[in-house]
Design a protein around this motif. Structure first.
Motif, PDB file in Angstrom:
ATOM      1  N   PHE A 257      -2.667   0.745   0.612  1.00  0.00           N
ATOM      2  CA  PHE A 257      -3.977   1.298   0.275  1.00  0.00           C
ATOM      3  C   PHE A 257      -4.451   2.221   1.396  1.00  0.00           C
ATOM      4  O   PHE A 257      -4.360   1.882   2.575  1.00  0.00           O
TER       5      PHE A 257
ATOM      6  N   SER B 155      -7.594   5.094   2.584  1.00  0.00           N
ATOM      7  CA  SER B 155      -8.945   5.603   2.338  1.00  0.00           C
ATOM      8  C   SER B 155      -9.327   6.511   3.491  1.00  0.00           C
ATOM      9  O   SER B 155      -8.676   6.492   4.535  1.00  0.00           O
TER      10      SER B 155
ATOM     11  N   GLY C 179     -13.635  -1.579   2.429  1.00  0.00           N
ATOM     12  CA  GLY C 179     -12.595  -1.834   1.444  1.00  0.00           C
ATOM     13  C   GLY C 179     -12.261  -0.637   0.605  1.00  0.00           C
ATOM     14  O   GLY C 179     -11.355  -0.654  -0.201  1.00  0.00           O
TER      15      GLY C 179
ATOM     16  N   THR D 259      -8.173  -3.010  -1.842  1.00  0.00           N
ATOM     17  CA  THR D 259      -7.027  -3.111  -0.937  1.00  0.00           C
ATOM     18  C   THR D 259      -5.896  -3.930  -1.551  1.00  0.00           C
ATOM     19  O   THR D 259      -4.723  -3.562  -1.439  1.00  0.00           O
TER      20      THR D 259
ATOM     21  N   THR E 100      -4.898   4.604  -3.693  1.00  0.00           N
ATOM     22  CA  THR E 100      -6.292   4.262  -3.436  1.00  0.00           C
ATOM     23  C   THR E 100      -7.010   4.040  -4.756  1.00  0.00           C
ATOM     24  O   THR E 100      -6.422   4.216  -5.828  1.00  0.00           O
TER      25      THR E 100
ATOM     26  N   GLY F 209      -6.726  -2.809   8.766  1.00  0.00           N
ATOM     27  CA  GLY F 209      -6.480  -1.384   8.912  1.00  0.00           C
ATOM     28  C   GLY F 209      -5.964  -1.033  10.289  1.00  0.00           C
ATOM     29  O   GLY F 209      -5.918  -1.870  11.202  1.00  0.00           O
TER      30      GLY F 209
ATOM     31  N   TYR G  57      -4.178   0.604   5.295  1.00  0.00           N
ATOM     32  CA  TYR G  57      -4.158  -0.854   5.369  1.00  0.00           C
ATOM     33  C   TYR G  57      -2.731  -1.372   5.357  1.00  0.00           C
ATOM     34  O   TYR G  57      -1.867  -0.857   4.640  1.00  0.00           O
TER      35      TYR G  57
ATOM     36  N   ARG H  35     -15.758  -0.282   7.257  1.00  0.00           N
ATOM     37  CA  ARG H  35     -14.526  -0.619   6.560  1.00  0.00           C
ATOM     38  C   ARG H  35     -14.856  -1.348   5.260  1.00  0.00           C
ATOM     39  O   ARG H  35     -14.560  -2.501   5.099  1.00  0.00           O
TER      40      ARG H  35
ATOM     41  N   GLN I 121     -10.915  -7.895   5.077  1.00  0.00           N
ATOM     42  CA  GLN I 121     -10.542  -6.710   4.305  1.00  0.00           C
ATOM     43  C   GLN I 121      -9.903  -7.027   2.953  1.00  0.00           C
ATOM     44  O   GLN I 121      -9.376  -6.128   2.285  1.00  0.00           O
TER      45      GLN I 121
END
Length: 451
Positions: free
Chosen positions: A327, A329, A17, A222, A401, A292, A164, A15, A217
């Motif tokens: 955010f 990803s 970020g 983020t 993102t 997340g 997130y 993770r 995070q």
């Protein structure tokens, strides 16, 4: 399936970020830095029989690696003459280096934001395979649906995504008189200050929200997603000219000052590990946190009695960023251009990304959000109310993102380094500091483009 190396124990690396099929915030997906290159011819019809060996490299470890292995086993049952040799637990940077150097890689599963810009030119254009086999771009939901290729080349497809949002302790909020979570960053700050308690010596007892960059995070990627920030313009860094960056950083800097940087650092140093049962949100030491969707699974296993809710993360009021997204990803998967068995490699990629049962199994096992629309709608998808928040956020038009560039994670790491240092001090000329960030990012981009 065979394993090329022993699967190592779990480790908290995934993770970072910034992990999706990434578009610059609020824009369509651009596979930046992927120079157009010649790909081999693609047969007009998919082969009726597949055979041979496929080398799959990925970054998952431990339990997650076993989930990927189970998907590979299912694929091999469909294609009994194909053997997939799995290289698990490989760092993304190592995978891209091996591919770039001509190593024995057929399929690579990595993090989009961190690696795709550096690896795209070594990966096959999947668009001809997709057209031939009837795989549409809009098979993927939300932010993933606009997976159009940079200069006509599609280097990869998404597998699962990380989304997130805000986790909040419903008991602590109720005790402070709150019945709903915050929707703006100012509301988050006001609630957090009220929720923060102090010991007799003045140190923090319970923290409403930890605003420090570098805490779990909390990253520029983020938090940048809360304000509709601009990262790049016309291929160059543009953070100094983005008023949203200045407003976001000023808000966070002021928030830190109200509690005290030293108090926050001392409190943070005494917290449990993010990935352990002693996670500070799970044990009630932090009332609200940015995290997340995977945290839902951790809570189910490590803190099943925790009273908590989830919501989209608050946004910077007046920034133009709409509430409800957040955010996003993801992991992406593609075929190495030098693969000696491209049809079998593409078949594996297609199975892992577009087969509904496979996508659901992968999402349920990894506890990530599926990117495939049919998987999101599947009754087999395990989705508690807290988890459903992240599914809805992943499909929200306000999802965003950080952009994919030729320098991969160096883009966001440069901003993280600046912000980590800036939050310590009394402020200073923010515009000048952000111009230095632009210069550093542009220098890195220039060096990469010169290669």
């Amino acid at each position: 399936m065979t394993s090329a190396n022993p699967i190592p124990p779990p480790r908290p690396l995934r993770r970072a970020g910034a992990l999706l099929i990434a578009l610059a915030a609020g824009a369509t997906l651009a596979l930046s830095g992927c120079a157009v290159a010649e790909d081999g011819p693609v047969a007009t019809a998919a082969p009726t029989h597949l055979s041979g060996t496929v080398q799959l490299w990925h970054h998952y470890n431990g339990r997650e690696a076993k989930v990927v292995a189970s998907i590979v086993d299912d694929f091999e049952k469909r294609h009994p003459d194909v053997r997939v040799r799995v290289h698990a637990g490989q760092q993304d940077t190592k995978i891209t280096q091996v591919v770039s150097s001509g190593g024995d890689v057929d399929v690579m599963l990595t993090n989009v934001n961190a690696t795709l810009g550096t690896a795209c030119k070594t990966m096959s254009d999947l668009a001809p395979y997709m057209r031939r086999d009837g795989v549409p771009d809009d098979a993927f939901q939300g932010i993933f649906a606009q997976a159009t290729a940079f200069e006509g080349r599609r280097c990869s497809l998404p597998t699962t995504s990380d989304v997130y949002g805000l986790y909040y302790n419903t008991r602590l909020l109720a005790e402070a008189g709150y019945t709903t979570p915050p929707r703006t960053l100012r509301e988050l700050e006001d609630m957090a200050l009220k929720l923060t308690t102090y010991k007799s010596d003045g140190s923090i007892g319970t923290l409403g929200f930890n605003p420090l960059i570098g805490f779990q995070q909390n990253t520029s990627a983020t938090l940048g997603g809360t304000a509709g920030v601009t990262w790049t313009k016309d291929g160059d860094s543009a953070v100094a000219d983005s008023p949203q960056w200045a407003e976001l950083i000023a808000w966070q800097h002021d928030f830190v000052r109200k509690i005290g940087y030293d108090k926050l650092k001392t409190f943070t140093a005494g917290l449990g590990d993010e990935w352990s049962a002693n996670n500070p949100f799970q044990n009630g030491r932090v009332a609200m946190t940015l995290d997340g969707e995977w945290r839902v699974a951790f809570i189910e296993e490590q803190a099943p009695h925790l009273e908590y809710g989830t919501a989209p993360f608050p946004v910077l009021a007046g920034s133009g960023q709409e509430y409800g997204g957040g955010f996003v990803s993801a992991a992406d998967i593609g075929v190495a251009k030098r693969s000696g068995n491209k049809e079998a490699a593409w078949a594996l990629v297609k199975y892992m990304t577009t087969d509904t049962d496979a996508a659901v199994k992968l999402a349920n096992g990894l506890k990530n959000i599926p990117t495939l629309k049919s998987a999101v709608a599947s009754p087999a998808l395990q989705a508690s109310p807290q988890y459903r928040t992240f599914i809805e956020a992943s499909a929200h038009p306000a999802g965003n993102t950080s952009p994919v560039t030729e320098i991969g994670s160096t883009l966001t790491a440069t901003m993280d380094d600046f912000w980590t240092d800036y939050q310590r001090g009394s402020g200073g000329n923010l515009r000048r500091r952000l111009e230095k960030v632009d210069t550093d990012i542009d220098n890195a981009l220039g060096l990469r483009r010169a290669k």
